[in-house]
Design an enzyme around this catalytic site. Structure first.
Site, PDB file in Angstrom:
ATOM      1  N   GLU A  58      -3.960   3.834  -1.853  1.00  0.00           N
ATOM      2  CA  GLU A  58      -2.662   3.597  -1.193  1.00  0.00           C
ATOM      3  C   GLU A  58      -1.520   4.115  -2.072  1.00  0.00           C
ATOM      4  OE1 GLU A  58      -2.293  -0.412   0.437  1.00  0.00           O
ATOM      5  OE2 GLU A  58      -3.916  -0.007   1.849  1.00  0.00           O
ATOM      6  N   GLU A 116     -10.870   0.988   3.933  1.00  0.00           N
ATOM      7  CA  GLU A 116     -10.433  -0.399   4.137  1.00  0.00           C
ATOM      8  C   GLU A 116     -10.223  -0.609   5.630  1.00  0.00           C
ATOM      9  OE1 GLU A 116      -7.271  -1.914   1.646  1.00  0.00           O
ATOM     10  OE2 GLU A 116      -8.016  -0.763  -0.059  1.00  0.00           O
TER      11      GLU A 116
END
Ligand code: AHR
Length: 548
Positions: free
Chosen positions: A214, A347
């Site tokens: 991220e 994820e």
């Protein structure tokens, strides 16, 4: 972290709102079809048993274990002195439960934690390891007692493969380069020698390595344009030592942010056009994150107390993964017609409000039949996108978000969640060839949360003279008969398994560990077109077919 996620979701919303599905919700669009009180009739699910398509990588059934709450500490790792039976500190019951799922890979150490983790703090004698603050997750002190050797021990006990996520946000190129050397080098290089000094002679095998996490948010707040160069640089130094071949996974996009995917793929230029063989690098895969919640970031919804509307909203949002995979794949196809770069959804899963009374930074949530259906919907989409989707990792394996396993902090008791059972029921899809499936329903798909939600989801695959069909009845209150139209092969035998419960919010606890557990599906009959199956309301079923 919270601020970053808030921003990410608003970006996501912008792209979702501009999608055709969302436009259906606009004021000029026809009134949404309500969820019918009763299904209008049987569903027809056609499976072409002789049309084997892309292989469903077993890695789409991958897992994720972060230093977050009670995932590593208390979940996987209790230490050698614990009363809970363990092997070198790793819980035996957790290992046994996960071995039964044949989990193909395990991602570690994060997540957001990865970008503040310095691996050298987690090697050597435990009592000498420095401490650090886990600033993303509860602001707690991490003592580094679970580090590289403990993780690789866990990987070996599980019989799985390692997906190590490196630190780009606060780590150096040298640090990342030395980690892969430490892990995989066989000779007397400095890092191999250090590993030996710490008690491990043989190098490990590391097939997957993440280049940050991220990086648009907790991993460094970068722009895609800034990160792509960083990804090229760091990836260069994640070397293939000896026989270890690494798939480098660039930290990718989230939700509907296609721009990030486009920038990462654009870096390949026309290099990937030259035929099916070879990927010149710098990375071999890019990631994507997508979470399912029913409310806004500030109030994502309760895991166990939800209305019928929230049931459908969750399932509708889960179904959105199909469109997201299609859109990101389309962007990738533009630069990579031979599909040499893998898409890695590392994820995914439900993200609810934490259980009342638990640490908000620990992301501990219960897991109901609704979570099971969210999982089955994702898997159907994964099977449909088998050609591009290399890997997926549910967040997270134990005690965090959509877990397979919950452990009681006081007694240590272990509970298998409804989501665990979906993974178990789907094991036959690992490395099987996806089959074309067509679902026809007699009623108009209701519009839920701006998207059409067909009330039956299905997928199928074939391997070793057998086929496995997955069927989800998304109707909250009504059973549904499914006519399975089986074409292209003789069916010599069949059996079924079903996951259903008394209520949509049913869940397992130490007192009632089997409130949601698979049982034999007996309501299967031969039919002129193949088979006829009765699915209970709100249920997931797998039908195993022996092919003649
Ligand atoms: O899975 C929990 C967190 O969600 C991860 O650490 C992060 O990557 C994402 O925001």
């Amino acid at each position: 972290m919270t601020a970053n996620r808030r921003r990410s979701l608003s970006t996501a919303l912008t792209s979702v709102l501009s999608s055709p599905a969302a436009q259906a919700a606009d004021a000029s669009a026809p009134a949404p079809a309500a969820v019918p009180a009763q299904p209008a009739g049987p569903a027809h699910v056609t499976v072409d048993l002789d049309q084997a398509g892309d292989t469903i990588s077993r890695h789409v059934y991958g897992h994720f274990a972060e230093h977050l709450g009670r995932c590593i500490y208390g979940g996987f790792f209790v230490g050698e002195d614990s009363e809970i039976p363990n092997t070198r500190g790793i819980r035996d019951d957790v290992v046994d439960a996960l071995r039964a799922l044949h989990i193909p890979n395990l991602r570690w150490p994060g997540g957001c934690f990865a970008d503040e983790y310095h691996w050298k703090d987690g090697i050597g004698p435990r009592e000498q390891r420095p401490r650090m603050v886990n600033s993303h997750w509860g602001d707690v002190v991490e003592d580094n007692s679970f580090g590289t050797h403990e993780f690789m021990d866990l990987v070996e006990l599980l019989g799985t493969e390692a997906y190590v996520n490196g630190n780009v946000g606060s780590g150096t190129v040298q640090e990342m380069s030395e980690w892969i050397e430490y892990l995989t080098r066989a000779d007397d290089s400095p890092m191999a020698a250090l590993r030996r000094a710490n008690g491990r002679d043989e190098p490990w095998r590391i097939p997957f390595f993440g280049i940050g996490n991220e990086t648009w948010g907790c991993g460094g707040n970068m722009t895609a344009e800034a990160y792509v160069d960083v990804a090229r640089q760091y990836s260069t130094f994640v070397r293939d030592h000896a026989g270890n071949k690494v798939t480098r996974i660039a930290a990718g996009s989230h939700d509907g942010n296609l721009h990030w995917t486009d920038v990462l793929m654009r870096t390949f230029g026309t290099q990937l056009d030259q035929g099916p063989d070879g990927n010149p690098g710098p990375f071999q895969a890019i990631s994507l994150h997508y979470y399912t919640m029913t409310g806004p970031w500030e109030d994502k919804g309760s895991a166990t107390e939800f209305s019928e509307d929230e049931w459908y909203t969750a399932l509708s949002r889960a179904s959105h993964i199909d469109e997201l995979l299609a859109r990101h794949s389309t962007v990738m196809d533009r630069y990579d017609p031979y599909r040499k770069v893998g898409l890695v959804l590392d994820e995914w899963g439900t993200w609810w409000n934490v259980e009342p009374g638990t640490n908000p930074g620990f992301l501990y949530q219960q897991n109901t039949l609704r979570d099971a259906l969210v999982a089955s919907i994702h898997f159907d989409a994964f099977h449909r996108h088998a050609g591009r989707l290399l890997m997926a990792n549910i967040a997270q394996t134990v005690n965090v978000l959509q877990a397979m396993i919950l452990t009681d902090p006081e007694s240590g008791a272990l509970v298998l969640t409804p989501t665990y059972h979906v993974f178990a029921m789907n094991a036959g899809h690992h490395d099987a060839a996806a089959l074309p499936v067509h679902v026809a329903l007699p009623e108009e798909a209701p519009t839920v949360d701006g998207c059409a939600l067909p009330l039956v989801s299905a997928s199928a695959s074939t391997k070793d003279g057998a086929a496995l069909v997955s069927l989800s009845n998304l109707h909250a209150t009504e059973a549904r008969t499914v006519v399975l139209d089986l074409r292209g092969a003789e069916v010599a035998g069949f059996s079924g398994t079903v996951l259903a419960a008394e209520s949509t919010s049913a869940h397992n606890t130490p007192e009632q560990p089997d409130a949601v557990a698979p049982r034999e599906l007996t309501a299967i009959r031969p039919h002129a077109r193949g088979l006829e199956v009765d699915l209970p309301a709100a249920s997931y079923a797998t039908i195993s077919l022996e092919l003649g």
